[in-house]
Design a protein around this motif. Structure first.
Motif, mmCIF file in Angstrom:
data_model
loop_
_atom_site.group_PDB
_atom_site.id
_atom_site.type_symbol
_atom_site.label_atom_id
_atom_site.label_comp_id
_atom_site.label_asym_id
_atom_site.label_seq_id
_atom_site.Cartn_x
_atom_site.Cartn_y
_atom_site.Cartn_z
ATOM 1 N N ALA A 10 -7.587 25.616 -3.086
ATOM 2 C CA ALA A 10 -7.806 25.154 -1.710
ATOM 3 C C ALA A 10 -9.289 25.208 -1.349
ATOM 4 C CB ALA A 10 -6.981 25.986 -0.736
ATOM 5 N N VAL A 11 -9.982 26.259 -1.770
ATOM 6 C CA VAL A 11 -11.421 26.377 -1.507
ATOM 7 C C VAL A 11 -12.167 25.229 -2.181
ATOM 8 C CG1 VAL A 11 -13.481 27.760 -2.025
ATOM 9 C CG2 VAL A 11 -11.447 28.851 -1.049
ATOM 10 N N ILE A 12 -11.822 24.940 -3.420
ATOM 11 C CA ILE A 12 -12.460 23.838 -4.139
ATOM 12 C C ILE A 12 -12.201 22.511 -3.426
ATOM 13 C CG2 ILE A 12 -12.417 22.511 -6.297
ATOM 14 C CD1 ILE A 12 -11.964 25.269 -7.718
ATOM 15 N N ASP A 13 -10.976 22.304 -2.975
ATOM 16 C CA ASP A 13 -10.664 21.080 -2.218
ATOM 17 C C ASP A 13 -11.493 20.987 -0.936
ATOM 18 O OD1 ASP A 13 -8.785 20.326 -4.124
ATOM 19 O OD2 ASP A 13 -7.056 20.945 -2.914
ATOM 20 N N LEU A 14 -11.630 22.096 -0.227
ATOM 21 C CA LEU A 14 -12.406 22.102 1.013
ATOM 22 C C LEU A 14 -13.887 21.856 0.743
ATOM 23 C CD1 LEU A 14 -10.546 25.039 2.726
ATOM 24 C CD2 LEU A 14 -10.712 22.704 3.629
ATOM 25 N N LEU A 15 -14.404 22.428 -0.335
ATOM 26 C CA LEU A 15 -15.794 22.147 -0.711
ATOM 27 C C LEU A 15 -15.964 20.659 -1.004
ATOM 28 C CD1 LEU A 15 -16.573 25.189 -3.036
ATOM 29 C CD2 LEU A 15 -17.414 24.812 -0.701
ATOM 30 N N GLY A 16 -14.968 20.087 -1.670
ATOM 31 C CA GLY A 16 -15.011 18.654 -1.947
ATOM 32 C C GLY A 16 -15.014 17.834 -0.674
ATOM 33 N N ASP A 17 -14.229 18.243 0.303
ATOM 34 C CA ASP A 17 -14.199 17.539 1.587
ATOM 35 C C ASP A 17 -15.566 17.601 2.275
ATOM 36 O OD1 ASP A 17 -11.491 17.259 1.039
ATOM 37 O OD2 ASP A 17 -10.838 18.647 2.618
ATOM 38 N N LEU A 18 -16.190 18.772 2.228
ATOM 39 C CA LEU A 18 -17.490 18.946 2.878
ATOM 40 C C LEU A 18 -18.614 18.240 2.129
ATOM 41 C CD1 LEU A 18 -17.123 22.699 3.857
ATOM 42 C CD2 LEU A 18 -17.223 20.763 5.434
ATOM 43 N N ALA A 19 -18.382 17.911 0.879
ATOM 44 C CA ALA A 19 -19.402 17.259 0.052
ATOM 45 C C ALA A 19 -19.295 15.736 0.043
ATOM 46 C CB ALA A 19 -19.299 17.784 -1.382
ATOM 47 N N ASP A 20 -18.203 15.199 0.530
ATOM 48 C CA ASP A 20 -17.875 13.789 0.326
ATOM 49 C C ASP A 20 -17.946 12.978 1.627
ATOM 50 O OD1 ASP A 20 -16.729 11.327 -0.259
ATOM 51 O OD2 ASP A 20 -14.961 12.177 -1.225
ATOM 52 N N PRO A 21 -19.035 12.232 1.816
ATOM 53 C CA PRO A 21 -19.151 11.467 3.068
ATOM 54 C C PRO A 21 -18.092 10.375 3.228
ATOM 55 C CG PRO A 21 -20.919 10.892 1.551
ATOM 56 C CD PRO A 21 -20.180 12.049 0.942
ATOM 57 N N ALA A 22 -17.635 9.786 2.131
ATOM 58 C CA ALA A 22 -16.590 8.759 2.233
ATOM 59 C C ALA A 22 -15.285 9.377 2.735
ATOM 60 C CB ALA A 22 -16.383 8.070 0.882
ATOM 61 N N PHE A 23 -14.936 10.554 2.230
ATOM 62 C CA PHE A 23 -13.747 11.266 2.703
ATOM 63 C C PHE A 23 -13.888 11.580 4.191
ATOM 64 C CE2 PHE A 23 -11.808 15.219 3.989
ATOM 65 C CZ PHE A 23 -10.487 15.043 3.613
ATOM 66 N N GLN A 24 -15.040 12.099 4.585
ATOM 67 C CA GLN A 24 -15.266 12.485 5.977
ATOM 68 C C GLN A 24 -15.093 11.284 6.906
ATOM 69 O OE1 GLN A 24 -19.173 14.234 5.725
ATOM 70 N NE2 GLN A 24 -18.454 15.702 4.195
ATOM 71 N N GLN A 25 -15.656 10.168 6.520
ATOM 72 C CA GLN A 25 -15.532 8.962 7.343
ATOM 73 C C GLN A 25 -14.079 8.495 7.426
ATOM 74 O OE1 GLN A 25 -17.881 7.373 9.224
ATOM 75 N NE2 GLN A 25 -16.278 5.991 9.916
ATOM 76 N N ARG A 26 -13.437 8.410 6.268
ATOM 77 C CA ARG A 26 -12.074 7.890 6.203
ATOM 78 C C ARG A 26 -11.070 8.816 6.904
ATOM 79 N NH1 ARG A 26 -11.657 8.344 1.276
ATOM 80 N NH2 ARG A 26 -10.153 10.005 1.098
ATOM 81 N N VAL A 27 -11.171 10.111 6.657
ATOM 82 C CA VAL A 27 -10.147 11.036 7.146
ATOM 83 C C VAL A 27 -10.518 11.656 8.489
ATOM 84 C CG1 VAL A 27 -8.879 13.150 6.593
ATOM 85 C CG2 VAL A 27 -9.327 11.469 4.804
ATOM 86 N N TRP A 28 -11.727 12.165 8.613
ATOM 87 C CA TRP A 28 -12.090 12.854 9.847
ATOM 88 C C TRP A 28 -12.398 11.893 10.981
ATOM 89 C CZ3 TRP A 28 -16.172 16.764 7.611
ATOM 90 C CH2 TRP A 28 -15.533 17.685 6.781
ATOM 91 N N VAL A 29 -13.006 10.756 10.663
ATOM 92 C CA VAL A 29 -13.417 9.829 11.721
ATOM 93 C C VAL A 29 -12.364 8.748 11.951
ATOM 94 C CG1 VAL A 29 -15.168 8.155 12.448
ATOM 95 C CG2 VAL A 29 -15.867 10.289 11.320
#
Length: 121
Positions: A10-29
């Motif tokens: 889970a920590v590795i997945d969360l680090l990946g989320d914080l590192a990935d601007p495409a994920f952030q745009q698609r999922v968070w925004v």
């Protein structure tokens, strides 16, 4: 051997989320993630530093979630960049506004560095 491999994953997945601007745009925004999950910046920060790790004593997770002091140091560096920025945000600041901030690039860079450390053997 890691005592809590699911927490490590889970920590590795969360680090990946914080590192990935495409994920952030698609999922968070754009909110195009799994509709059954709450996925946003608030949740990522809470999960990483409240649920899985304690940002004030990361070293104690070596052997439980983290393999070694290098991983602990990288996560501590991320906490040192992310948490002050996060704490400075006015209430209700949107994820879109946060990830558009110039300071956010340092968060992503630090998360990527942590991920690289986690992938080292």
């Amino acid at each position: 051997m890691i005592e809590h491999p699911d927490a490590r994953s889970a920590v590795i997945d969360l680090l990946g989320d914080l590192a990935d601007p495409a994920f952030q745009q698609r999922v968070w925004v754009e909110r195009k993630g799994d509709p059954n999950l709450i996925e946003n910046l608030d949740q990522a920060v809470a999960d990483l530093f409240d649920l899985y790790l304690d940002d004030k004593n990361i070293e104690r997770y070596i052997g439980a979630v983290l393999r070694n002091s290098s991983e602990a140091e990288r996560v501590a560096e991320l906490a040192g960049v992310l948490l002050p920025l996060y704490a400075s945000l006015p209430p209700g600041t949107s994820d879109a506004a946060v990830i558009a901030m110039p300071e956010w690039s340092k968060v992503m860079e630090t998360a990527r560095a942590a991920l690289r450390t986690f992938s080292e053997e």
